[in-house]
Design a protein around this motif. Structure first.
Motif, PDB file in Angstrom:
ATOM      1  N   MET A  88       1.102  -1.262   0.105  1.00 25.13           N
ATOM      2  CA  MET A  88       0.061   0.121   0.089  1.00 25.13           C
ATOM      3  C   MET A  88       0.785   1.138   0.033  1.00 25.13           C
ATOM      4  O   MET A  88       0.654   2.298  -0.597  1.00 25.13           O
ATOM      5  N   GLY A  89       1.891   1.281   0.870  1.00 22.06           N
ATOM      6  CA  GLY A  89       2.849   2.229   1.017  1.00 22.06           C
ATOM      7  C   GLY A  89       3.577   2.659  -0.446  1.00 22.06           C
ATOM      8  O   GLY A  89       3.600   3.942  -0.781  1.00 22.06           O
ATOM      9  N   GLU A  90       3.907   1.744  -1.160  1.00 19.28           N
ATOM     10  CA  GLU A  90       4.481   1.709  -2.228  1.00 19.28           C
ATOM     11  C   GLU A  90       3.616   2.203  -3.299  1.00 19.28           C
ATOM     12  O   GLU A  90       4.112   2.977  -4.416  1.00 19.28           O
ATOM     13  N   LEU A  91       2.497   1.850  -3.312  1.00 23.88           N
ATOM     14  CA  LEU A  91       1.664   2.279  -4.385  1.00 23.88           C
ATOM     15  C   LEU A  91       1.384   3.695  -4.173  1.00 23.88           C
ATOM     16  O   LEU A  91       0.913   4.518  -5.274  1.00 23.88           O
ATOM     17  N   ILE A  92       1.253   4.334  -2.903  1.00 23.94           N
ATOM     18  CA  ILE A  92       1.132   5.717  -2.781  1.00 23.94           C
ATOM     19  C   ILE A  92       2.231   6.442  -3.104  1.00 23.94           C
ATOM     20  O   ILE A  92       2.274   7.702  -3.879  1.00 23.94           O
ATOM     21  N   ARG A  93       3.512   5.657  -2.883  1.00 19.73           N
ATOM     22  CA  ARG A  93       4.568   6.510  -3.202  1.00 19.73           C
ATOM     23  C   ARG A  93       4.725   6.712  -4.892  1.00 19.73           C
ATOM     24  O   ARG A  93       5.416   7.490  -5.459  1.00 19.73           O
ATOM     25  N   GLU A  94       4.362   5.471  -5.548  1.00 16.41           N
ATOM     26  CA  GLU A  94       4.341   5.504  -6.963  1.00 16.41           C
ATOM     27  C   GLU A  94       3.712   6.600  -7.611  1.00 16.41           C
ATOM     28  O   GLU A  94       4.153   7.559  -8.315  1.00 16.41           O
ATOM     29  N   GLN A  95       2.415   7.345  -7.026  1.00 18.49           N
ATOM     30  CA  GLN A  95       1.661   8.209  -7.482  1.00 18.49           C
ATOM     31  C   GLN A  95       2.580   9.470  -7.393  1.00 18.49           C
ATOM     32  O   GLN A  95       2.269  10.415  -8.275  1.00 18.49           O
ATOM     33  N   ILE A  96       3.121   9.569  -6.180  1.00 16.36           N
ATOM     34  CA  ILE A  96       3.848  10.881  -5.775  1.00 16.36           C
ATOM     35  C   ILE A  96       4.792  10.901  -6.827  1.00 16.36           C
ATOM     36  O   ILE A  96       5.112  12.074  -7.650  1.00 16.36           O
ATOM     37  N   LEU A  97       5.689  10.094  -7.317  1.00 14.50           N
ATOM     38  CA  LEU A  97       6.682  10.003  -8.407  1.00 14.50           C
ATOM     39  C   LEU A  97       5.849  10.484  -9.472  1.00 14.50           C
ATOM     40  O   LEU A  97       6.637  11.133 -10.365  1.00 14.50           O
ATOM     41  N   LEU A  98       4.876   9.821  -9.909  1.00 15.15           N
ATOM     42  CA  LEU A  98       4.259  10.004 -11.222  1.00 15.15           C
ATOM     43  C   LEU A  98       3.778  11.322 -11.359  1.00 15.15           C
ATOM     44  O   LEU A  98       3.835  11.902 -12.499  1.00 15.15           O
ATOM     45  N   ALA A 144      -2.637   7.250   6.021  1.00 21.26           N
ATOM     46  CA  ALA A 144      -1.295   7.065   5.863  1.00 21.26           C
ATOM     47  C   ALA A 144      -0.493   8.510   6.227  1.00 21.26           C
ATOM     48  O   ALA A 144      -1.276   9.582   5.736  1.00 21.26           O
ATOM     49  N   THR A 145       0.612   8.464   6.441  1.00 18.23           N
ATOM     50  CA  THR A 145       1.311   9.685   6.445  1.00 18.23           C
ATOM     51  C   THR A 145       2.602  10.084   5.541  1.00 18.23           C
ATOM     52  O   THR A 145       3.459   8.737   5.307  1.00 18.23           O
ATOM     53  N   ILE A 146       2.723  11.021   4.674  1.00 16.38           N
ATOM     54  CA  ILE A 146       3.793  11.145   3.664  1.00 16.38           C
ATOM     55  C   ILE A 146       4.839  12.033   4.440  1.00 16.38           C
ATOM     56  O   ILE A 146       4.689  13.170   4.732  1.00 16.38           O
ATOM     57  N   TYR A 147       5.981  11.459   4.537  1.00 16.04           N
ATOM     58  CA  TYR A 147       7.178  12.286   5.134  1.00 16.04           C
ATOM     59  C   TYR A 147       8.025  12.738   4.197  1.00 16.04           C
ATOM     60  O   TYR A 147       8.316  12.059   3.061  1.00 16.04           O
ATOM     61  N   VAL A 148       8.242  14.200   4.167  1.00 13.44           N
ATOM     62  CA  VAL A 148       9.298  14.904   3.159  1.00 13.44           C
ATOM     63  C   VAL A 148      10.444  15.613   4.238  1.00 13.44           C
ATOM     64  O   VAL A 148      10.207  15.596   5.459  1.00 13.44           O
ATOM     65  N   GLU A 149      11.110  16.159   3.289  1.00 10.01           N
ATOM     66  CA  GLU A 149      12.625  16.706   4.119  1.00 10.01           C
ATOM     67  C   GLU A 149      12.303  18.523   4.368  1.00 10.01           C
ATOM     68  O   GLU A 149      13.005  18.786   5.117  1.00 10.01           O
ATOM     69  N   LEU A 180       3.232  18.969  -2.344  1.00  9.62           N
ATOM     70  CA  LEU A 180       2.614  17.660  -2.237  1.00  9.62           C
ATOM     71  C   LEU A 180       1.129  17.952  -1.966  1.00  9.62           C
ATOM     72  O   LEU A 180       0.140  17.297  -2.382  1.00  9.62           O
ATOM     73  N   ILE A 181       0.932  19.160  -1.228  1.00  6.06           N
ATOM     74  CA  ILE A 181      -0.541  19.431  -0.744  1.00  6.06           C
ATOM     75  C   ILE A 181      -0.971  19.941  -2.135  1.00  6.06           C
ATOM     76  O   ILE A 181      -2.319  19.834  -2.418  1.00  6.06           O
ATOM     77  N   GLY A 182      -0.371  20.973  -2.563  1.00  2.00           N
ATOM     78  CA  GLY A 182      -0.733  21.721  -3.968  1.00  2.00           C
ATOM     79  C   GLY A 182      -1.902  22.874  -3.568  1.00  2.00           C
ATOM     80  O   GLY A 182      -2.256  22.914  -2.310  1.00  2.00           O
ATOM     81  N   LYS A 183      -2.274  23.582  -4.406  1.00  4.33           N
ATOM     82  CA  LYS A 183      -3.054  24.736  -4.155  1.00  4.33           C
ATOM     83  C   LYS A 183      -4.594  24.359  -3.941  1.00  4.33           C
ATOM     84  O   LYS A 183      -5.190  23.473  -4.682  1.00  4.33           O
ATOM     85  N   GLY A 184      -4.879  24.637  -2.624  1.00  7.17           N
ATOM     86  CA  GLY A 184      -6.220  24.093  -2.212  1.00  7.17           C
ATOM     87  C   GLY A 184      -6.299  22.455  -1.971  1.00  7.17           C
ATOM     88  O   GLY A 184      -7.507  22.007  -1.996  1.00  7.17           O
ATOM     89  N   GLY A 185      -5.117  22.135  -1.947  1.00  2.00           N
ATOM     90  CA  GLY A 185      -5.382  20.693  -1.756  1.00  2.00           C
ATOM     91  C   GLY A 185      -5.302  19.585  -2.985  1.00  2.00           C
ATOM     92  O   GLY A 185      -5.545  18.562  -2.805  1.00  2.00           O
ATOM     93  N   THR A 186      -5.067  20.321  -4.205  1.00  2.00           N
ATOM     94  CA  THR A 186      -5.618  19.757  -5.275  1.00  2.00           C
ATOM     95  C   THR A 186      -4.450  18.548  -5.453  1.00  2.00           C
ATOM     96  O   THR A 186      -4.828  17.329  -5.987  1.00  2.00           O
ATOM     97  N   MET A 187      -3.277  18.834  -5.314  1.00  2.00           N
ATOM     98  CA  MET A 187      -2.045  17.694  -5.656  1.00  2.00           C
ATOM     99  C   MET A 187      -2.527  16.487  -4.827  1.00  2.00           C
ATOM    100  O   MET A 187      -2.420  15.195  -5.114  1.00  2.00           O
ATOM    101  N   LEU A 188      -2.546  16.800  -3.429  1.00  2.00           N
ATOM    102  CA  LEU A 188      -2.602  15.793  -2.422  1.00  2.00           C
ATOM    103  C   LEU A 188      -4.168  14.755  -2.630  1.00  2.00           C
ATOM    104  O   LEU A 188      -4.071  13.653  -2.688  1.00  2.00           O
ATOM    105  N   LYS A 189      -5.085  15.621  -3.255  1.00  2.00           N
ATOM    106  CA  LYS A 189      -6.264  14.909  -3.511  1.00  2.00           C
ATOM    107  C   LYS A 189      -6.203  13.975  -4.846  1.00  2.00           C
ATOM    108  O   LYS A 189      -6.419  12.841  -4.751  1.00  2.00           O
ATOM    109  N   ALA A 190      -5.345  14.358  -5.809  1.00  2.38           N
ATOM    110  CA  ALA A 190      -4.712  13.621  -7.066  1.00  2.38           C
ATOM    111  C   ALA A 190      -4.311  12.476  -6.832  1.00  2.38           C
ATOM    112  O   ALA A 190      -4.491  11.283  -7.117  1.00  2.38           O
ATOM    113  N   ILE A 191      -2.939  12.500  -5.757  1.00  7.80           N
ATOM    114  CA  ILE A 191      -2.381  11.363  -5.343  1.00  7.80           C
ATOM    115  C   ILE A 191      -2.884  10.395  -4.571  1.00  7.80           C
ATOM    116  O   ILE A 191      -2.923   9.184  -4.980  1.00  7.80           O
ATOM    117  N   GLY A 192      -4.074  10.989  -3.785  1.00  5.90           N
ATOM    118  CA  GLY A 192      -4.953  10.060  -3.001  1.00  5.90           C
ATOM    119  C   GLY A 192      -5.794   9.164  -4.019  1.00  5.90           C
ATOM    120  O   GLY A 192      -6.140   8.205  -3.582  1.00  5.90           O
TER     121      GLY A 192
END
Length: 318
Positions: free
Chosen positions: A212-222, A250-255, A263-275
Motif C-alpha cells: 500500500m505504501g509503495e502504491l502511494i509513493r508511486e503516484q507521488i513520483l508520477l 497514511a503519512t507522507i514524510y518529506v524533508e 505535495l498538498i498543492g493549491k487548495g489541496g489539489t495535488m494531495l487529492k490527486a495523489i490520494g
C-alpha cells in the motif's frame, strides 16, 4: 484481509505448502542492474501481478521486494533490488549495500541491462560485482522494443560482456512481454531441484501495508516528477477493515516545508490527486472498496539519519 496478511494468501491462511513433484525446481533469483533499466516492470510481468512500483524516474525501488512465480515445473522467488548507483546520501548507501547483499545470497542472478543503448561504465561496474556471484548469472537485455534499426553494435557490446564472464544472455521486452517465455525457461534451466518455499498461489511475501505504501509513493513520483523526486517516505498508520470498505490512514514524510507545499498543492489539489490515484491501485490490490486519507509531515534530513531510516523501514540487510 487483515493488515498483517500478505497478497494472495488463500493457501497460506490454511498453512498448506504441498510437497514438490519429482523433478520440480526452485530457488531465489536476484534481479540487479542500473537504475531505470526496467527491473520492477519485469518482475511484475513475470509474476502476472503488480507488486513493485514502476516510474520513469530512476532509483524508485528501495527495498528488496520478493515476487513469487510458481509454474507446474518450478517456483522462482524473484528478489527485485534497488538500482546500483553512486550513493548521494545515507539512504542511497543502504540501498546499494542491500543490492550487493542480494548478489551474494541468491541461487541465480539476472543482470538486467538497457538494450536501447550500448553497455556503459555503470554496466561494467555491476558486471564486476555480478562476477562474484557464486551461482549462475544470466544477462538480460531489456527494452528490445526500443532498439534502433542499427542495434547490432548495441547487442555486440553486451555479447562481449557476457562472453568475458562466461554468462548466458537473452533478449526481451518487459513492457511488451516479447521474449519473456524464453527468459523464464532459461532461469528455470539454471535452477536446482528443490521444494516449494511458499504456497503455490502466493505472489509476494511482503505485507499488504508495505505494498500500500509503495502504491502511494508511486503516484507521488508520477504526479510530482522532479519536484519531489526521492525525498518522500510513506508510513501506513491505520488499516481498518469494515464490512463494506477498508479505511486507510497514511503519512507522507518529506524533508522540507517547500516539498510539503508541493505535495498538498493549491487548495489541496495535488494531495487529492495523489490520494485518488493511489486509492484506485490499492482497491485492485485488496479487491475491495477503499477510503484513503493522506497526511503530509516534514521530517528534516530523514534520508541522512540511520535511526529515522530504520523507523521508516530502511535497514541494511544481512
Amino acid at each position: 484481509m487483515s493488515d498483517t496478511d500478505t497478497s494472495g494468501l488463500s493457501s497460506l491462511e490454511s498453512g498448506l505448502i504441498p510437497s514438490s513433484p519429482p523433478g520440480f525446481k526452485s530457488g531465489f533469483v536476484g534481479i540487479v542492474g542500473r537504475p531505470n533499466v526496467g527491473k520492477s516492470t519485469l518482475m511484475n510481468q513475470l509474476i502476472g501481478q503488480k507488486i513493485a512500483i514502476t516510474s520513469p524516474i530512476a532509483q524508485t525501488t528501495r527495498n528488496r521486494l520478493r515476487g513469487i512465480l510458481t509454474t507446474p515445473e518450478a517456483q522462482i522467488i524473484f528478489v527485485d533490488t534497488p538500482g546500483i548507483h553512486k550513493p548521494q546520501h545515507q539512504l542511497g548507501e543502504v540501498l546499494v549495500k542491500n543490492a550487493q547483499v542480494a548478489i551474494r545470497s541468491v541461487d541465480v542472478l539476472l543482470f538486467v541491462v538497457d538494450g536501447s543503448v550500448p553497455a556503459g561504465k555503470g554496466d561494467a561496474f555491476i558486471a564486476e560485482l555480478a562476477s562474484h556471484c557464486e551461482g549462475p548469472v544470466l544477462l538480460g537485455i531489456n527494452k528490445v522494443d526500443q532498439q534502433p534499426a542499427d542495434f547490432q553494435a548495441i547487442d555486440q557490446s553486451y555479447a562481449d560482456m557476457a562472453q568475458e564472464h562466461g554468462w548466458d544472455w537473452v533478449k526481451f521486452s518487459a513492457l511488451s512481454g516479447d521474449g519473456l517465455e524464453q527468459l523464464q525457461q532459461r532461469l528455470i534451466d539454471h535452477l536446482e531441484p528443490g521444494p516449494y518455499y511458499y504456497p503455490p498461489d502466493l505472489v509476494t511475501d511482503q505485507p499488504e501495508r508495505f505494498i500500500m505504501g509503495e502504491l502511494i509513493r508511486e503516484q507521488i513520483l508520477l504526479l510530482t516528477r522532479k519536484e519531489v523526486p526521492h525525498s518522500t517516505a510513506i508510513a501506513i498508520d491505520l488499516v481498518e477493515e469494515q464490512p463494506t470498505i477498508t479505511r486507510i490512514l497514511a503519512t507522507i514524510y518529506v524533508e522540507r516545508p517547500s516539498q510539503k507545499g508541493i505535495l498538498i498543492g493549491k487548495g489541496g489539489t495535488m494531495l487529492k490527486a495523489i490520494g485518488s490515484a493511489a486509492r484506485q491501485q490499492i482497491q485492485k490490490l485488496i479487491a475491495g472498496k477503499v477510503y484513503l486519507e493522506l497526511f503530509v509531515k516534514v521530517q528534516p534530513k530523514w534520508r541522512q539519519s540511520r535511526s529515522q531510516l530504520a523507523e521508516l523501514g530502511y535497514r541494511v540487510e544481512e
